[in-house]
Structures are given as structure tokens and as C-alpha cells.
Design an enzyme around this catalytic site. Structure first.
Site, PDB file in Angstrom:
ATOM      1  N   ASP A  61       0.797  -1.229   0.000  1.00 11.14           N
ATOM      2  CA  ASP A  61       0.000   0.000   0.000  1.00 11.14           C
ATOM      3  C   ASP A  61       0.831   1.282   0.000  1.00 11.14           C
ATOM      4  OD1 ASP A  61       0.895   0.133   2.673  1.00 11.14           O
ATOM      5  OD2 ASP A  61      -0.974  -0.700   3.446  1.00 11.14           O
ATOM      6  N   ARG A  72       1.043   6.843  -0.017  1.00 18.86           N
ATOM      7  CA  ARG A  72       0.274   5.783   0.634  1.00 18.86           C
ATOM      8  C   ARG A  72      -1.068   5.710  -0.056  1.00 18.86           C
ATOM      9  NH1 ARG A  72      -2.522   2.665   3.296  1.00 18.86           N
ATOM     10  NH2 ARG A  72      -2.191   1.978   5.411  1.00 18.86           N
ATOM     11  N   ASP A  77      -5.450  -0.854   3.448  1.00 21.05           N
ATOM     12  CA  ASP A  77      -4.393  -1.296   4.355  1.00 21.05           C
ATOM     13  C   ASP A  77      -4.046  -2.728   3.991  1.00 21.05           C
ATOM     14  OD1 ASP A  77      -2.574  -1.282   6.496  1.00 21.05           O
ATOM     15  OD2 ASP A  77      -4.074  -2.138   7.849  1.00 21.05           O
ATOM     16  N   THR A  78      -2.813  -2.936   3.544  1.00 19.56           N
ATOM     17  CA  THR A  78      -2.369  -4.286   3.207  1.00 19.56           C
ATOM     18  C   THR A  78      -1.514  -4.835   4.337  1.00 19.56           C
ATOM     19  OG1 THR A  78      -0.387  -3.498   2.041  1.00 19.56           O
ATOM     20  CG2 THR A  78      -2.402  -3.799   0.723  1.00 19.56           C
ATOM     21  N   GLU A  80       1.559  -6.129   6.491  1.00 18.57           N
ATOM     22  CA  GLU A  80       2.944  -5.632   6.526  1.00 18.57           C
ATOM     23  C   GLU A  80       3.913  -6.640   5.912  1.00 18.57           C
ATOM     24  OE1 GLU A  80       3.648  -2.649   7.236  1.00 18.57           O
ATOM     25  OE2 GLU A  80       1.774  -2.075   8.190  1.00 18.57           O
ATOM     26  N   ARG A 122       3.143  10.895   4.890  1.00 20.88           N
ATOM     27  CA  ARG A 122       3.108  10.445   3.494  1.00 20.88           C
ATOM     28  C   ARG A 122       1.877  11.010   2.801  1.00 20.88           C
ATOM     29  NH1 ARG A 122       3.485   4.173   5.102  1.00 20.88           N
ATOM     30  NH2 ARG A 122       1.762   4.973   6.319  1.00 20.88           N
TER      31      ARG A 122
END
Length: 185
Positions: A61, A72, A77-78, A80, A122
Site C-alpha cells: 500500500d 500511501r 491497508d495491506t 505488513e 506520506r
């Protein structure tokens, strides 16, 4: 009698210190201090919407542009895969590989919404690119969700229409048991 007065005086002093500490904590909280929030980082310059060259994919992401800016993906949300001091999460490498394939041309078109930066400074953007599988320009944020490579972040302030698209893409992945919704790992 003197001892009783001294004891009461100490108790009042201790109470005054406790009240003072509570007032300081309340004042800091009121001023926006949050000891649990991630440290604020310098916000990156907001770019005009348009086409940009992608230097590399940081993870599923997050991408880095050739101008050095980190972007971002807004609303996604992917898992980690490269976060320091954090183990690689299931489906993290697959989400990163998906984003790398999607951005294989090295070009992306960025669009912004109300919220321009995340807590780490970001840029937040919708990232469009030519999907190598279809040859059409598609929204990476949405396609990651449709492939089951992440969760939709619906609590952030961005377009209701995009939230609807992201919710539907995520539901499609859940219904088909793709990626993180497959029950594997």
C-alpha cells in the site's frame, strides 16, 4: 498536637502535587498531546494531480516516486511486509507483488481527496495505472481490495463514492474467499 498538624500539612502538600500533575496531564491532553499516537513526521509537499514515475514499490500500500515522495494508497491497508521491528504478515509479500505487477509500467496517475497526508507525513492518493492484465487504466486501491490483498479503511475522511467502491470490492473478495479472506495461513 504538633505532630498531627505536621501530618496534615504533608497530606495537603501531597494532594496539591497530585492535583497539579492531573492539571498538567489534562492541559497536555486538551492541547492535543497523545502519547500513543505515532510521532508526527514532516509532511511531504502536496503534488498536483497527474502522472508520475514510480521509483519502486515499498510494500502493498505504499510506493515511492522518482521525485523521492512516498505515496500511501488512500483507503487501503495491506498486510505488513517490510515494517521495521514487525514480522512479515500473511499475504504481505503477495500484496507487494500485486502492486509491483500493477505498476510494472513505472507510471501512475495520482488523484487526491480531502485528507492529503497520513500520520507519518506520506501523501495519500488514489493511484491509477494501466493494469497489465486488462490493458486498461484501473484504480490500484480498488483492485488490491478486489484481489483480497488488504482491508478497506472506511473510517478516514474521503469520498463516500470511493468508500462505496472499496466496500464493494472488499465484499467481492470476501464472498469469493480471495487472498486474506481465503482462511489460509
Amino acid at each position: 498536637m504538633v505532630r498531627t498538624l505536621r501530618h496534615r500539612s504533608n497530606a495537603w502538600s501531597q494532594a496539591a502535587v497530585i492535583v497539579a500533575l492531573l492539571l498538567i496531564v489534562l492541559w497536555r491532553w486538551q492541547a492535543g498531546f497523545n502519547p500513543v499516537a505515532p510521532p508526527a513526521r514532516e509532511q511531504q509537499e502536496i503534488l498536483p494531480e497527474g502522472f508520475y514515475a514510480v521509483d519502486h514499490v515499498v510494500d502493498g500500500d505504499t510506493v515511492k516516486l522518482t521525485n523521492g515522495q512516498r505515496v500511501r494508497l488512500l483507503g487501503v491497508d495491506t498486510p505488513e511486509s517490510v515494517k521495521p521491528d514487525t514480522p512479515v504478515e500473511p499475504w504481505g509479500p503477495e500484496a507487494s507483488a500485486f502492486t509491483k505487477r500493477f505498476l510494472a509500467s513505472g507510471q501512475a496517475r495520482l488523484e487526491f481527496d480531502r485528507e492529503k497526508h497520513d500520520d507519518y507525513g506520506r501523501l495519500l492518493a488514489y493511484v491509477y495505472a494501466i493494469n497489465p492484465a486488462t490493458g486498461r487504466e484501473e484504480l490500484l486501491n480498488e483492485e488490491l481490495l478486489r484481489a483480497g490483498m488488504g482491508h478497506a479503511l472506511l473510517r478516514h475522511p474521503y469520498s463516500a463514492a470511493m468508500k462505496r467502491r472499496f466496500r464493494e470490492a472488499q465484499q467481492s473478495a470476501r464472498d469469493a474467499k480471495r487472498g486474506i479472506w481465503s482462511g489460509g495461513r
